[in-house]
Write a protein that holds these residues in place. Structure first.
Motif, PDB file in Angstrom:
ATOM      1  N   GLY A 180       0.825  -1.203   0.000  1.00 32.63           N
ATOM      2  CA  GLY A 180       0.000   0.000   0.000  1.00 32.63           C
ATOM      3  C   GLY A 180       0.852   1.242   0.000  1.00 32.63           C
ATOM      4  O   GLY A 180       2.031   1.212  -0.364  1.00 32.63           O
ATOM      5  N   HIS A 211       0.782  -3.976   4.778  1.00 30.55           N
ATOM      6  CA  HIS A 211      -0.330  -4.230   5.690  1.00 30.55           C
ATOM      7  C   HIS A 211      -0.421  -5.703   6.051  1.00 30.55           C
ATOM      8  O   HIS A 211      -0.398  -6.567   5.168  1.00 30.55           O
ATOM      9  CB  HIS A 211      -1.657  -3.811   5.048  1.00 30.55           C
ATOM     10  CG  HIS A 211      -1.736  -2.376   4.648  1.00 30.55           C
ATOM     11  ND1 HIS A 211      -1.914  -1.362   5.561  1.00 30.55           N
ATOM     12  CD2 HIS A 211      -1.671  -1.784   3.428  1.00 30.55           C
ATOM     13  CE1 HIS A 211      -1.964  -0.200   4.920  1.00 30.55           C
ATOM     14  NE2 HIS A 211      -1.807  -0.429   3.630  1.00 30.55           N
ATOM     15  N   HIS A 270      -7.590  -4.071  -0.328  1.00 28.62           N
ATOM     16  CA  HIS A 270      -7.181  -5.455  -0.045  1.00 28.62           C
ATOM     17  C   HIS A 270      -8.092  -6.008   1.043  1.00 28.62           C
ATOM     18  O   HIS A 270      -7.790  -5.918   2.233  1.00 28.62           O
ATOM     19  CB  HIS A 270      -5.719  -5.505   0.397  1.00 28.62           C
ATOM     20  CG  HIS A 270      -4.766  -5.014  -0.641  1.00 28.62           C
ATOM     21  ND1 HIS A 270      -4.386  -5.773  -1.726  1.00 28.62           N
ATOM     22  CD2 HIS A 270      -4.111  -3.831  -0.768  1.00 28.62           C
ATOM     23  CE1 HIS A 270      -3.542  -5.093  -2.475  1.00 28.62           C
ATOM     24  NE2 HIS A 270      -3.363  -3.907  -1.920  1.00 28.62           N
TER      25      HIS A 270
END
Length: 223
Positions: free
Chosen positions: A12, A23, A30
């Motif tokens: 990200g 993440h 996502h």
């Protein structure tokens, strides 16, 4: 015990703006319904900010946000009037409560690396809160009663062992180095999610830094 490797995290951030994020849990586009939280933890993000890069003012609410700086300095300002610099080895906590806005930037001339973890409070709402614990020691856990959780920081030399807390949930994040827990080898960026942890130990297979979240079922008390 469930292992998540560093390469299994969701990418990200905004690399073009000097922000790279990794993440561990569902985030933004996502979405994985089986990976929304573990215990009280809602997010565990590895952030890398180039000099001059940062997150401009944005809101949070009903979340306990704990930040661990790995390298560099994090400049923080929020709508409750706090303006601080968070350095490597400091624990920063922002209780967003009923709502707060803040800015996070790298105003230094060297790269900034930090791990930011979001936890669900037992009771949402209330007034925002903020604190920094500078230079936290290995022997001093950071209590977060608002989320029925404790953060343990472990800096280990190769061959050194440490106990994994006995708890309903333990989230282990390797900041750097390599460790072994219950026969599993973990490297930097890897995480172990342990349910009903009992009589476990973690051993460093190289010099390592590890974050361990000890969490209880909110219906029970720490033993």
């Amino acid at each position: 015990m469930r292992i998540q490797r560093a390469g299994e995290r969701y990418p990200g951030g905004d690399p073009a703006a000097g922000i790279e994020t990794s993440h561990a849990f569902s985030f933004g586009g996502h979405y994985d319904p089986d990976n929304l939280r573990f215990g009280a933890i809602l997010a565990c993000n590895e952030e890398r900010l180039a000099p001059g890069a940062g997150f401009e003012e944005h809101p949070h609410s009903h979340t306990e946000i704990v930040t661990w700086v790995v390298q560099g300095e994090l400049t923080h300002r929020d709508s409750a009037g706090h303006a601080t610099t968070v350095r490597a080895g400091d624990v920063q906590r922002l209780s967003s409560a009923g709502g707060v806005r803040h800015v996070e930037r790298n105003d230094a001339d060297v790269p900034l690396v930090f791990v930011q973890m979001w936890l669900a409070p037992l009771d949402p709402g209330g007034e925002p809160g903020y604190e920094i614990v500078p230079g936290i020691a290995d022997s001093t856990p950071y209590a977060l009663p608002e989320a029925a959780a404790m953060l343990h920081v472990r800096r280990l030399e190769a061959g050194e062992r440490t106990a994994v807390p006995d708890a309903d949930f333990v989230y282990t994040h390797v900041v750097r180095g390599t460790v072994r827990v219950d026969g599993e080898e973990l490297a930097a960026g890897d995480a172990a999610r342990i349910t009903d942890a009992r009589d476990l130990a973690l051993m460093a297979t190289g010099d390592a830094e590890v974050l361990l979240w000890e969490m209880r079922d909110p219906r029970r008390s720490f033993s």
